[in-house]
Design a protein around this motif. Structure first.
Motif, PDB file in Angstrom:
ATOM      1  N   THR A  46       0.829  -1.215   0.000  1.00 23.44           N
ATOM      2  CA  THR A  46       0.000   0.000   0.000  1.00 23.44           C
ATOM      3  C   THR A  46       0.857   1.256   0.000  1.00 23.44           C
ATOM      4  O   THR A  46       0.531   2.247  -0.665  1.00 23.44           O
ATOM      5  CB  THR A  46      -0.934   0.014   1.222  1.00 23.44           C
ATOM      6  OG1 THR A  46      -0.161  -0.122   2.430  1.00 23.44           O
ATOM      7  CG2 THR A  46      -1.952  -1.111   1.148  1.00 23.44           C
ATOM      8  N   SER A  47       1.969   1.217   0.739  1.00 23.69           N
ATOM      9  CA  SER A  47       2.864   2.367   0.770  1.00 23.69           C
ATOM     10  C   SER A  47       3.484   2.626  -0.601  1.00 23.69           C
ATOM     11  O   SER A  47       3.516   3.764  -1.087  1.00 23.69           O
ATOM     12  CB  SER A  47       3.962   2.139   1.808  1.00 23.69           C
ATOM     13  OG  SER A  47       4.889   3.197   1.807  1.00 23.69           O
ATOM     14  N   ALA A  48       3.984   1.569  -1.245  1.00 23.85           N
ATOM     15  CA  ALA A  48       4.605   1.711  -2.568  1.00 23.85           C
ATOM     16  C   ALA A  48       3.603   2.205  -3.599  1.00 23.85           C
ATOM     17  O   ALA A  48       3.918   3.084  -4.417  1.00 23.85           O
ATOM     18  CB  ALA A  48       5.199   0.371  -3.001  1.00 23.85           C
ATOM     19  N   MET A  49       2.371   1.677  -3.550  1.00 26.26           N
ATOM     20  CA  MET A  49       1.365   2.097  -4.518  1.00 26.26           C
ATOM     21  C   MET A  49       0.959   3.547  -4.300  1.00 26.26           C
ATOM     22  O   MET A  49       0.723   4.302  -5.262  1.00 26.26           O
ATOM     23  CB  MET A  49       0.152   1.173  -4.429  1.00 26.26           C
ATOM     24  CG  MET A  49       0.432  -0.260  -4.861  1.00 26.26           C
ATOM     25  SD  MET A  49      -1.006  -1.343  -4.816  1.00 26.26           S
ATOM     26  CE  MET A  49      -1.962  -0.669  -6.178  1.00 26.26           C
TER      27      MET A  49
ATOM     28  N   ALA B 234      -5.606 -13.239   5.401  1.00 23.65           N
ATOM     29  CA  ALA B 234      -6.387 -12.135   4.850  1.00 23.65           C
ATOM     30  C   ALA B 234      -5.494 -10.974   4.422  1.00 23.65           C
ATOM     31  O   ALA B 234      -5.685 -10.392   3.341  1.00 23.65           O
ATOM     32  CB  ALA B 234      -7.411 -11.661   5.887  1.00 23.65           C
ATOM     33  N   ALA B 235      -4.512 -10.620   5.247  1.00 27.87           N
ATOM     34  CA  ALA B 235      -3.629  -9.503   4.913  1.00 27.87           C
ATOM     35  C   ALA B 235      -2.779  -9.824   3.686  1.00 27.87           C
ATOM     36  O   ALA B 235      -2.591  -8.981   2.803  1.00 27.87           O
ATOM     37  CB  ALA B 235      -2.728  -9.171   6.105  1.00 27.87           C
ATOM     38  N   LEU B 236      -2.280 -11.060   3.618  1.00 32.49           N
ATOM     39  CA  LEU B 236      -1.479 -11.448   2.455  1.00 32.49           C
ATOM     40  C   LEU B 236      -2.346 -11.469   1.201  1.00 32.49           C
ATOM     41  O   LEU B 236      -1.932 -10.986   0.139  1.00 32.49           O
ATOM     42  CB  LEU B 236      -0.855 -12.818   2.697  1.00 32.49           C
ATOM     43  CG  LEU B 236       0.066 -13.339   1.589  1.00 32.49           C
ATOM     44  CD1 LEU B 236       1.230 -12.387   1.369  1.00 32.49           C
ATOM     45  CD2 LEU B 236       0.586 -14.742   1.932  1.00 32.49           C
ATOM     46  N   GLY B 237      -3.558 -12.023   1.319  1.00 38.30           N
ATOM     47  CA  GLY B 237      -4.456 -12.050   0.172  1.00 38.30           C
ATOM     48  C   GLY B 237      -4.825 -10.658  -0.299  1.00 38.30           C
ATOM     49  O   GLY B 237      -4.891 -10.387  -1.507  1.00 38.30           O
ATOM     50  N   ALA B 238      -5.073  -9.752   0.652  1.00 38.43           N
ATOM     51  CA  ALA B 238      -5.412  -8.373   0.287  1.00 38.43           C
ATOM     52  C   ALA B 238      -4.249  -7.701  -0.434  1.00 38.43           C
ATOM     53  O   ALA B 238      -4.445  -6.968  -1.415  1.00 38.43           O
ATOM     54  CB  ALA B 238      -5.789  -7.586   1.545  1.00 38.43           C
ATOM     55  N   GLY B 239      -3.031  -7.950   0.044  1.00 40.65           N
ATOM     56  CA  GLY B 239      -1.866  -7.386  -0.630  1.00 40.65           C
ATOM     57  C   GLY B 239      -1.708  -7.915  -2.047  1.00 40.65           C
ATOM     58  O   GLY B 239      -1.357  -7.172  -2.975  1.00 40.65           O
TER      59      GLY B 239
ATOM     60  N   ILE C 272      -4.563  -6.238  -4.422  1.00 43.83           N
ATOM     61  CA  ILE C 272      -4.391  -4.849  -4.866  1.00 43.83           C
ATOM     62  C   ILE C 272      -3.143  -4.679  -5.733  1.00 43.83           C
ATOM     63  O   ILE C 272      -3.021  -3.680  -6.456  1.00 43.83           O
ATOM     64  CB  ILE C 272      -4.341  -3.873  -3.685  1.00 43.83           C
ATOM     65  CG1 ILE C 272      -3.144  -4.177  -2.773  1.00 43.83           C
ATOM     66  CG2 ILE C 272      -5.636  -3.933  -2.885  1.00 43.83           C
ATOM     67  CD1 ILE C 272      -3.005  -3.195  -1.626  1.00 43.83           C
ATOM     68  N   SER C 273      -2.221  -5.660  -5.684  1.00 45.58           N
ATOM     69  CA  SER C 273      -1.012  -5.568  -6.507  1.00 45.58           C
ATOM     70  C   SER C 273      -1.044  -6.539  -7.683  1.00 45.58           C
ATOM     71  O   SER C 273      -0.043  -6.655  -8.399  1.00 45.58           O
ATOM     72  CB  SER C 273       0.218  -5.859  -5.650  1.00 45.58           C
ATOM     73  OG  SER C 273       0.204  -7.205  -5.197  1.00 45.58           O
ATOM     74  N   ASP C 274      -2.177  -7.228  -7.850  1.00 48.53           N
ATOM     75  CA  ASP C 274      -2.302  -8.252  -8.891  1.00 48.53           C
ATOM     76  C   ASP C 274      -1.263  -9.357  -8.744  1.00 48.53           C
ATOM     77  O   ASP C 274      -0.810  -9.957  -9.729  1.00 48.53           O
ATOM     78  CB  ASP C 274      -2.191  -7.629 -10.292  1.00 48.53           C
ATOM     79  CG  ASP C 274      -3.388  -6.754 -10.622  1.00 48.53           C
ATOM     80  OD1 ASP C 274      -4.505  -7.067 -10.154  1.00 48.53           O
ATOM     81  OD2 ASP C 274      -3.203  -5.739 -11.321  1.00 48.53           O
ATOM     82  N   GLY C 275      -0.855  -9.610  -7.517  1.00 48.87           N
ATOM     83  CA  GLY C 275       0.081 -10.687  -7.247  1.00 48.87           C
ATOM     84  C   GLY C 275       1.504 -10.417  -7.668  1.00 48.87           C
ATOM     85  O   GLY C 275       2.324 -11.336  -7.705  1.00 48.87           O
TER      86      GLY C 275
END
Length: 331
Positions: free
Chosen positions: A83-86, A143-148, A151-154
């Motif tokens: 989220t920070s990088a994006m 959940a946190a890993l999946g959310a990351g 939003i970054s398309d993996g």
């Protein structure tokens, strides 16, 4: 609190033998390869490589002292870094070379808020619903890993501003890496708060006996929420530090950070049963695996022996803790 009692709590009761183990490891590897082990370069690289884990482990120390556990910190680190990088990419429009400190500060804020959000969720679920910390944080781990990944398309997220990577990631101050200075500051504050403030005393009291702490007037529910919130914030900061050092928010580069943080805390003498431990001990616990890993590489030992050696020391630490508790209960 009396000065001597405060110092004892800052250092913890089990740190002496942990320090001896660490010194013995350094002495052994130093005797085998003094030309490579006892050098400024080796010390600097070891300190830098452990800085992110140290920040994670400070937050984990508070959680384990309350007799809890947080399996989600590695995933929260990843999510916060993404989220920070994006956010920084959106602000500098893809030109990382011209991005200034304003962009970096926004990125830092996003990382801290992201970590705080997951920590708050963990704390509320654990403290208010009574769900076991193991189950709650295992759920937020996924959940946190999946959310990351969503939003970054993996994919890993690059585009870190040059001013961030050049200053915090690889910069130094009087020869000391800035990343190490940040970790040292977090550790010092964490040790002081846990060892010499009412917040720290309440943390120990809850870990020793939650019901007794509640009857003594300690706001147990609110305090547990704050402890997990703190762990989340520090995981967010660790994500920002990793982003600065590696220049990319890695989706898969922190798979075992949560287990490494727990191992460091336990190796440092913090009891898995709660009520005992220190940040000073955690610092020593962080460096034992780091010294083993670095030493094995330098002396040419197969690196796959490192997790076996750490496992043996970890089991010994838990056995020592249980023996100490049984001896205390027999008194």
């Amino acid at each position: 609190m009396k000065p001597r009692a405060g110092l004892r709590r800052l250092a913890g009761a089990n740190t002496l033998w942990i320090a001896v183990v660490l010194l013995v490891l350094i002495a052994v590897f130093g005797a085998l390869r003094p030309d490579a082990v006892l050098t400024v370069f080796t010390v600097q690289t070891t300190l830098v490589e452990t800085s992110v884990l140290l920040v994670l482990s400070v937050g984990m120390t508070y959680v384990v002292v309350t007799a809890g556990i947080d399996l989600s910190v590695g995933s929260v680190l990843v999510f916060s870094g993404v989220t920070s990088a994006m956010a920084m990419n959106a602000l500098h429009g893809g030109d990382a070379t011209t991005a200034g400190w304003g962009v970096v500060l926004v990125g830092l804020l996003v990382a801290l808020v992201s970590g705080a959000a997951w920590g708050l969720v963990n704390g509320l679920l654990i403290a208010r619903t009574g769900l076991p910390p193991l189950i709650v944080t295992l759920g937020s781990f996924g959940a946190a890993l999946g959310a990351g990944q969503l939003i970054s398309d993996g994919s890993n997220v690059a585009g870190v501003p040059d001013v961030l990577s050049d200053t915090l990631g690889t910069g130094t101050w009087f020869g000391v890496p800035n990343l190490v200075l940040v970790a040292a500051a977090v550790t010092a504050v964490g040790a002081l708060v846990l060892g010499a403030t009412a917040f720290g005393r309440h943390t120990y009291a809850i870990g020793s006996n939650e019901e007794a702490a509640r009857r003594a007037g300690i706001p147990v529910t609110r305090h547990l929420v704050r402890v997990y919130l703190l762990a989340g914030v520090l995981a967010g900061l660790a994500g920002f530090m990793a982003l600065a050092y590696f220049r990319v928010a890695s989706i898969t580069g922190h798979d075992t950070d949560n287990l490494n943080a727990i191992a460091a805390v336990v190796l440092g003498g913090t009891s898995l049963f709660g009520g005992a431990g220190s940040v000073v001990g955690t610092v020593l616990g962080v460096f034992i695996p780091a010294v083993l890993r670095k030493g094995f590489v330098i002396v040419g030992v197969n690196v796959y022996w490192q997790p076996i050696a750490v496992a043996l020391v970890l089991v010994a630490a838990v056995w020592f803790d249980q023996s100490r508790r049984k001896a205390r209960d027999r008194r």
